[in-house]
Write a protein that holds these residues in place. Structure first.
Motif, PDB file in Angstrom:
ATOM      1  N   ALA A 111       0.811  -1.217   0.000  1.00  0.00           N
ATOM      2  CA  ALA A 111       0.000   0.000   0.000  1.00  0.00           C
ATOM      3  C   ALA A 111       0.843   1.265   0.000  1.00  0.00           C
ATOM      4  N   TYR A 112       1.923   1.286   0.775  1.00  0.00           N
ATOM      5  CA  TYR A 112       2.680   2.524   0.964  1.00  0.00           C
ATOM      6  C   TYR A 112       3.913   2.627   0.079  1.00  0.00           C
ATOM      7  N   PHE A 113       4.257   1.569  -0.659  1.00  0.00           N
ATOM      8  CA  PHE A 113       5.471   1.616  -1.459  1.00  0.00           C
ATOM      9  C   PHE A 113       5.264   1.025  -2.851  1.00  0.00           C
ATOM     10  N   ALA A 114       4.741  -0.190  -2.938  1.00  0.00           N
ATOM     11  CA  ALA A 114       4.628  -0.853  -4.240  1.00  0.00           C
ATOM     12  C   ALA A 114       3.677  -0.119  -5.175  1.00  0.00           C
ATOM     13  N   ILE A 115       2.538   0.312  -4.670  1.00  0.00           N
ATOM     14  CA  ILE A 115       1.580   1.015  -5.530  1.00  0.00           C
ATOM     15  C   ILE A 115       2.180   2.292  -6.116  1.00  0.00           C
ATOM     16  N   PRO A 116       2.804   3.173  -5.298  1.00  0.00           N
ATOM     17  CA  PRO A 116       3.451   4.347  -5.908  1.00  0.00           C
ATOM     18  C   PRO A 116       4.546   3.993  -6.917  1.00  0.00           C
ATOM     19  N   VAL A 117       5.349   2.969  -6.622  1.00  0.00           N
ATOM     20  CA  VAL A 117       6.432   2.579  -7.533  1.00  0.00           C
ATOM     21  C   VAL A 117       5.863   2.086  -8.861  1.00  0.00           C
ATOM     22  N   PHE A 118       4.838   1.252  -8.815  1.00  0.00           N
ATOM     23  CA  PHE A 118       4.256   0.724 -10.050  1.00  0.00           C
ATOM     24  C   PHE A 118       3.553   1.815 -10.856  1.00  0.00           C
ATOM     25  N   VAL A 119       2.906   2.743 -10.176  1.00  0.00           N
ATOM     26  CA  VAL A 119       2.299   3.867 -10.890  1.00  0.00           C
ATOM     27  C   VAL A 119       3.368   4.671 -11.613  1.00  0.00           C
ATOM     28  N   GLN A 120       4.502   4.873 -10.957  1.00  0.00           N
ATOM     29  CA  GLN A 120       5.568   5.685 -11.531  1.00  0.00           C
ATOM     30  C   GLN A 120       6.305   4.952 -12.641  1.00  0.00           C
ATOM     31  N   LEU A 121       6.597   3.660 -12.449  1.00  0.00           N
ATOM     32  CA  LEU A 121       7.393   2.916 -13.423  1.00  0.00           C
ATOM     33  C   LEU A 121       6.567   2.363 -14.576  1.00  0.00           C
ATOM     34  N   PHE A 122       5.387   1.818 -14.265  1.00  0.00           N
ATOM     35  CA  PHE A 122       4.589   1.133 -15.275  1.00  0.00           C
ATOM     36  C   PHE A 122       3.296   1.864 -15.631  1.00  0.00           C
ATOM     37  N   ASP A 123       3.043   2.976 -14.926  1.00  0.00           N
ATOM     38  CA  ASP A 123       1.803   3.720 -15.119  1.00  0.00           C
ATOM     39  C   ASP A 123       0.583   2.828 -14.882  1.00  0.00           C
ATOM     40  N   ASP A 124       0.740   1.851 -14.008  1.00  0.00           N
ATOM     41  CA  ASP A 124      -0.329   0.888 -13.746  1.00  0.00           C
ATOM     42  C   ASP A 124      -0.036   0.165 -12.440  1.00  0.00           C
ATOM     43  N   ALA A 125      -0.926   0.317 -11.467  1.00  0.00           N
ATOM     44  CA  ALA A 125      -0.742  -0.361 -10.181  1.00  0.00           C
ATOM     45  C   ALA A 125      -1.535  -1.652 -10.097  1.00  0.00           C
ATOM     46  N   ALA A 126      -2.257  -2.001 -11.154  1.00  0.00           N
ATOM     47  CA  ALA A 126      -3.100  -3.195 -11.110  1.00  0.00           C
ATOM     48  C   ALA A 126      -2.330  -4.468 -10.768  1.00  0.00           C
ATOM     49  N   PRO A 127      -1.081  -4.689 -11.272  1.00  0.00           N
ATOM     50  CA  PRO A 127      -0.373  -5.931 -10.925  1.00  0.00           C
ATOM     51  C   PRO A 127      -0.097  -6.081  -9.436  1.00  0.00           C
ATOM     52  N   VAL A 128      -0.157  -4.986  -8.686  1.00  0.00           N
ATOM     53  CA  VAL A 128       0.063  -5.077  -7.239  1.00  0.00           C
ATOM     54  C   VAL A 128      -1.128  -5.727  -6.552  1.00  0.00           C
ATOM     55  N   LEU A 129      -2.303  -5.575  -7.127  1.00  0.00           N
ATOM     56  CA  LEU A 129      -3.531  -5.952  -6.436  1.00  0.00           C
ATOM     57  C   LEU A 129      -3.619  -7.443  -6.104  1.00  0.00           C
ATOM     58  N   PRO A 130      -3.305  -8.368  -7.034  1.00  0.00           N
ATOM     59  CA  PRO A 130      -3.383  -9.786  -6.652  1.00  0.00           C
ATOM     60  C   PRO A 130      -2.449 -10.144  -5.500  1.00  0.00           C
ATOM     61  N   VAL A 131      -1.246  -9.561  -5.502  1.00  0.00           N
ATOM     62  CA  VAL A 131      -0.303  -9.848  -4.421  1.00  0.00           C
ATOM     63  C   VAL A 131      -0.786  -9.235  -3.116  1.00  0.00           C
ATOM     64  N   LEU A 132      -1.383  -8.052  -3.189  1.00  0.00           N
ATOM     65  CA  LEU A 132      -1.948  -7.432  -1.991  1.00  0.00           C
ATOM     66  C   LEU A 132      -3.021  -8.330  -1.379  1.00  0.00           C
ATOM     67  N   VAL A 133      -3.914  -8.835  -2.226  1.00  0.00           N
ATOM     68  CA  VAL A 133      -4.970  -9.737  -1.747  1.00  0.00           C
ATOM     69  C   VAL A 133      -4.366 -11.014  -1.171  1.00  0.00           C
ATOM     70  N   LEU A 134      -3.348 -11.564  -1.866  1.00  0.00           N
ATOM     71  CA  LEU A 134      -2.669 -12.771  -1.388  1.00  0.00           C
ATOM     72  C   LEU A 134      -2.081 -12.556  -0.002  1.00  0.00           C
ATOM     73  N   GLN A 135      -1.405 -11.429   0.175  1.00  0.00           N
ATOM     74  CA  GLN A 135      -0.770 -11.159   1.460  1.00  0.00           C
ATOM     75  C   GLN A 135      -1.796 -11.042   2.582  1.00  0.00           C
ATOM     76  N   VAL A 136      -2.841 -10.265   2.328  1.00  0.00           N
ATOM     77  CA  VAL A 136      -3.821 -10.020   3.384  1.00  0.00           C
ATOM     78  C   VAL A 136      -4.588 -11.290   3.728  1.00  0.00           C
ATOM     79  N   CYS A 137      -5.000 -12.022   2.694  1.00  0.00           N
ATOM     80  CA  CYS A 137      -5.887 -13.169   2.914  1.00  0.00           C
ATOM     81  C   CYS A 137      -5.161 -14.465   3.252  1.00  0.00           C
ATOM     82  N   CYS A 138      -3.849 -14.519   2.999  1.00  0.00           N
ATOM     83  CA  CYS A 138      -3.129 -15.771   3.217  1.00  0.00           C
ATOM     84  C   CYS A 138      -1.940 -15.586   4.160  1.00  0.00           C
ATOM     85  N   GLN A 139      -0.953 -14.803   3.729  1.00  0.00           N
ATOM     86  CA  GLN A 139       0.276 -14.678   4.508  1.00  0.00           C
ATOM     87  C   GLN A 139       0.044 -13.984   5.849  1.00  0.00           C
TER      88      GLN A 139
END
Length: 316
Positions: A111-139
């Motif tokens: 939330a505080y680092f990957a999303i800003p980095v992906f927006v800046q580098l790839f102009d798209d934060a969507a690839p962060v979302l599956p991993v975010l869900v994985l982390q919250v719901c599993c890890q």
């Protein structure tokens, strides 16, 4: 050099916002404690507001690439098990300390680092979302269960089954999970969400990245970077998080499994993100090693910032 220079230029706004927050806290212009309500604002409101329209408008089949996400999940969960086993074998940090080290080594600051980095580098934060869900719901659920059971053993409190249920419920009822679940449900069922609602959420969500980065900087500004006296397990966790974990993900995704582009690059960059601040939060909540948790969060953040151009050059 053009590629490296271009990446560095893209990352400058991220570094500027983090350093600005650090400077404001370090000079006591804004109290470092302000980072807590800003983080709460980001996590409870701005990130969910950002995620809902992103997921609602996404192609879920493309976004949730099963093989790519399964690869990342397999590496991260295997890493957590290995770190946990090594902690139990070579340290005396106890179950709670082991759980926090598992989290610090193999979870990322989405939330505080990957999303800003992906927006800046790839102009798209969507690839962060599956991993975010994985982390919250599993890890995170796994870590919370260990922490709850350790707390239950220490205090001889509630029944273990109640502790497990409480951990799962706490993880699955966060605003981030609720926003993701609602967006996915609306997407799958083709429910029409009014444009005014989507535009309002997007408007609020646009503030998520800058607020998160400034809050991270404020947090770092109020922390003491302890270069001397670091324990061997602390240094090992930092190396695992910033170097070994992303290398494992990159090697498996790029050379072993037939994962289509651009997912190897996405997964490697995700793995290269720093340790999440939740490690420090949970250490405080469950009476863990606050000194260790704070130090690892600060150091992995600085190391991740320094290594981002390197990882970007490798994968892009």
């Amino acid at each position: 050099m053009n590629g490296v220079a271009g990446t560095v230029i893209q990352l400058v706004p991220i570094a500027v916002l983090v350093v600005a927050g650090w400077w404001l806290a370090h000079r006591k212009i804004i109290a470092a404690e302000v980072s807590k309500p800003l983080c709460d604002l980001t996590f409870l409101l701005l990130i969910p507001a950002f995620l809902f329209p992103e997921l609602y408008a996404s192609d879920l089949r493309q976004l949730f690439d099963i093989q790519a996400i399964a690869t990342y999940a397999g590496v991260s969960l295997t890493g957590m098990v290995i770190v946990g086993g090594l902690c139990r074998r070579f340290t005396n940090v106890g179950a709670a300390g082991t759980a926090l080290r598992m989290m610090a080594a193999c979870q990322i600051n989405t939330a505080y680092f990957a999303i800003p980095v992906f927006v800046q580098l790839f102009d798209d934060a969507a690839p962060v979302l599956p991993v975010l869900v994985l982390q919250v719901c599993c890890q995170t659920v796994l870590v919370l269960i260990i922490l709850e059971l350790a707390e239950n053993h220490r205090t001889a409190g509630r029944h273990p089954a109640v502790s497990v249920a409480r951990s799962v419920t706490a993880a699955l009822t966060t605003p981030v999970v609720i926003a993701c679940a609602a967006a996915i449900a609306c997407n799958i069922m083709s429910l029409t969400v009014p444009e005014t609602v989507l535009s309002g959420l997007s408007f609020a969500g646009e503030a998520a990245s800058p607020v998160a980065l400034i809050a991270l900087g404020l947090h770092l500004g109020g922390s003491t970077l302890r270069l001397r006296g670091a324990t061997p397990d602390e240094n090992a966790i930092i190396v695992v998080k910033c170097v070994i974990f992303p290398l494992m993900v990159f090697g498996l995704a790029e050379y072993v499994l037939p994962i289509s582009d651009p997912w190897p690059a996405y997964l490697t960059m995700l793995a290269a993100m720093p340790t999440p601040q939740n490690v420090f939060v949970l250490a405080g909540r469950y009476g863990g090693d606050l000194d260790f948790a704070g130090s690892v969060v600060v150091k992995t953040t600085f190391v991740a910032l320094l290594l981002l151009p390197v990882w970007t050059t490798i994968v892009m």
